[in-house]
Design a protein around this motif. Structure first.
Motif, PDB file in Angstrom:
ATOM      1  N   THR A   1       0.840  -1.195   0.000  1.00 50.62           N
ATOM      2  CA  THR A   1       0.000   0.000   0.000  1.00 50.62           C
ATOM      3  C   THR A   1       0.873   1.242   0.000  1.00 50.62           C
ATOM      4  O   THR A   1       2.027   1.218   0.434  1.00 50.62           O
ATOM      5  CB  THR A   1      -0.973   0.016   1.200  1.00 50.62           C
TER       6      THR A   1
ATOM      7  N   VAL B   1       0.353   5.388   1.173  1.00 51.06           N
ATOM      8  CA  VAL B   1      -0.527   6.315   1.881  1.00 51.06           C
ATOM      9  C   VAL B   1       0.028   7.715   1.688  1.00 51.06           C
ATOM     10  O   VAL B   1       1.170   7.997   2.052  1.00 51.06           O
ATOM     11  CB  VAL B   1      -0.625   5.953   3.380  1.00 51.06           C
TER      12      VAL B   1
ATOM     13  N   ARG C   1      -2.436   0.033   9.348  1.00 46.47           N
ATOM     14  CA  ARG C   1      -3.780  -0.558   9.270  1.00 46.47           C
ATOM     15  C   ARG C   1      -4.216  -0.761   7.825  1.00 46.47           C
ATOM     16  O   ARG C   1      -4.825  -1.775   7.493  1.00 46.47           O
ATOM     17  CB  ARG C   1      -4.781   0.296  10.037  1.00 46.47           C
ATOM     18  N   TYR C   2      -3.916   0.217   6.958  1.00 50.18           N
ATOM     19  CA  TYR C   2      -4.229   0.031   5.539  1.00 50.18           C
ATOM     20  C   TYR C   2      -3.419  -1.134   4.979  1.00 50.18           C
ATOM     21  O   TYR C   2      -3.935  -1.955   4.210  1.00 50.18           O
ATOM     22  CB  TYR C   2      -3.943   1.297   4.722  1.00 50.18           C
TER      23      TYR C   2
ATOM     24  N   HIS D   1      -4.930  -4.731   3.341  1.00 51.58           N
ATOM     25  CA  HIS D   1      -4.766  -5.022   1.910  1.00 51.58           C
ATOM     26  C   HIS D   1      -3.596  -5.944   1.590  1.00 51.58           C
ATOM     27  O   HIS D   1      -3.297  -6.182   0.415  1.00 51.58           O
ATOM     28  CB  HIS D   1      -4.649  -3.704   1.142  1.00 51.58           C
TER      29      HIS D   1
ATOM     30  N   TYR E   1      -2.510  -1.064  -2.894  1.00 50.58           N
ATOM     31  CA  TYR E   1      -3.668  -0.217  -2.603  1.00 50.58           C
ATOM     32  C   TYR E   1      -3.195   1.213  -2.391  1.00 50.58           C
ATOM     33  O   TYR E   1      -2.253   1.460  -1.633  1.00 50.58           O
ATOM     34  CB  TYR E   1      -4.386  -0.736  -1.358  1.00 50.58           C
TER      35      TYR E   1
ATOM     36  N   VAL F   1      -3.918   5.025  -1.090  1.00 49.81           N
ATOM     37  CA  VAL F   1      -4.748   5.815  -0.166  1.00 49.81           C
ATOM     38  C   VAL F   1      -4.332   7.279  -0.335  1.00 49.81           C
ATOM     39  O   VAL F   1      -3.223   7.660   0.010  1.00 49.81           O
ATOM     40  CB  VAL F   1      -4.517   5.386   1.299  1.00 49.81           C
TER      41      VAL F   1
ATOM     42  N   PRO G   1      -5.861   9.625   3.880  1.00 54.40           N
ATOM     43  CA  PRO G   1      -5.826   8.686   5.002  1.00 54.40           C
ATOM     44  C   PRO G   1      -6.880   9.022   6.050  1.00 54.40           C
ATOM     45  O   PRO G   1      -7.048  10.168   6.434  1.00 54.40           O
ATOM     46  CB  PRO G   1      -4.418   8.818   5.567  1.00 54.40           C
TER      47      PRO G   1
ATOM     48  N   ILE H   1      -9.656   4.449  10.578  1.00 56.61           N
ATOM     49  CA  ILE H   1      -9.556   3.079  10.041  1.00 56.61           C
ATOM     50  C   ILE H   1      -8.963   2.153  11.083  1.00 56.61           C
ATOM     51  O   ILE H   1      -8.161   2.484  11.883  1.00 56.61           O
ATOM     52  CB  ILE H   1      -8.741   3.005   8.739  1.00 56.61           C
TER      53      ILE H   1
END
Length: 163
Positions: free
Chosen positions: A68, A70, A138-139, A143, A154, A156, A159, A163
């Motif tokens: 991911t 962010v 957490r993201y 994912h 993924y 983001v 943010p 989440i």
């Protein structure tokens, strides 16, 4: 690999979480994006035992380890040179954080760099750095499985602290 969840915003900085061999952990770095597809990846690495800073060209959609990204924020005036100067100024030599005294790891360096970028007014943090790191993890956790199955990283762009 396709990117999911959004598109990369040019002239932005992203925290990147890459798959790691230790379950539940990531290799952390920064993506400085010149365009939607072309940028540079910055991280602290220790391939031969000693920590050092490394920068290399990055195309997020081609990475097989990226889980991911962010978004930290826009580069002030789209100035990649100012961002690079600040990033390179943060020690990545294995010594404890000058900001917090924390033991050095790739994510120690990763926490110090966005704060330095914010203090230099190169980028404006969307939230305190510790919260941003918590949200990014957490993201990543949400994912990781899709990324490991080859579905792509993924993205983001806004943010969400809840989440």
């Amino acid at each position: 690999m396709p990117l999911r969840g959004g598109t990369i915003i040019p002239h932005s900085i992203y925290i990147s979480l890459n798959a790691h061999s230790v379950p539940g952990t990531y290799h952390w770095g920064l993506l400085v994006m010149d365009s939607e597809e072309q940028g540079s990846f910055h991280h602290a690495t220790n391939p031969s035992g000693g920590w050092k800073y490394e920068m290399r060209a990055a195309r997020p959609e081609q990475s097989i380890t990226l889980v991911t990204v962010v978004r930290v924020g826009d580069l002030a005036g789209g100035d990649n040179a100012a961002a690079l100067q600040v990033i390179r100024s943060v020690p990545a030599d294995g010594t404890p954080s000058q900001r917090t005294g924390a033991e050095f790891r790739c994510n120690t360096w990763l926490k110090d760099v966005p704060v330095a970028l914010d203090e230099a007014r190169v980028v404006q943090l969307p939230m305190p750095v510790d919260e941003l790191i918590r949200v990014a993890k957490r993201y990543g956790d949400a994912h990781l499985e899709e990324a490991e199955l080859g579905e792509g990283a993924y993205v983001v762009n806004k943010p969400n602290p809840s989440i």
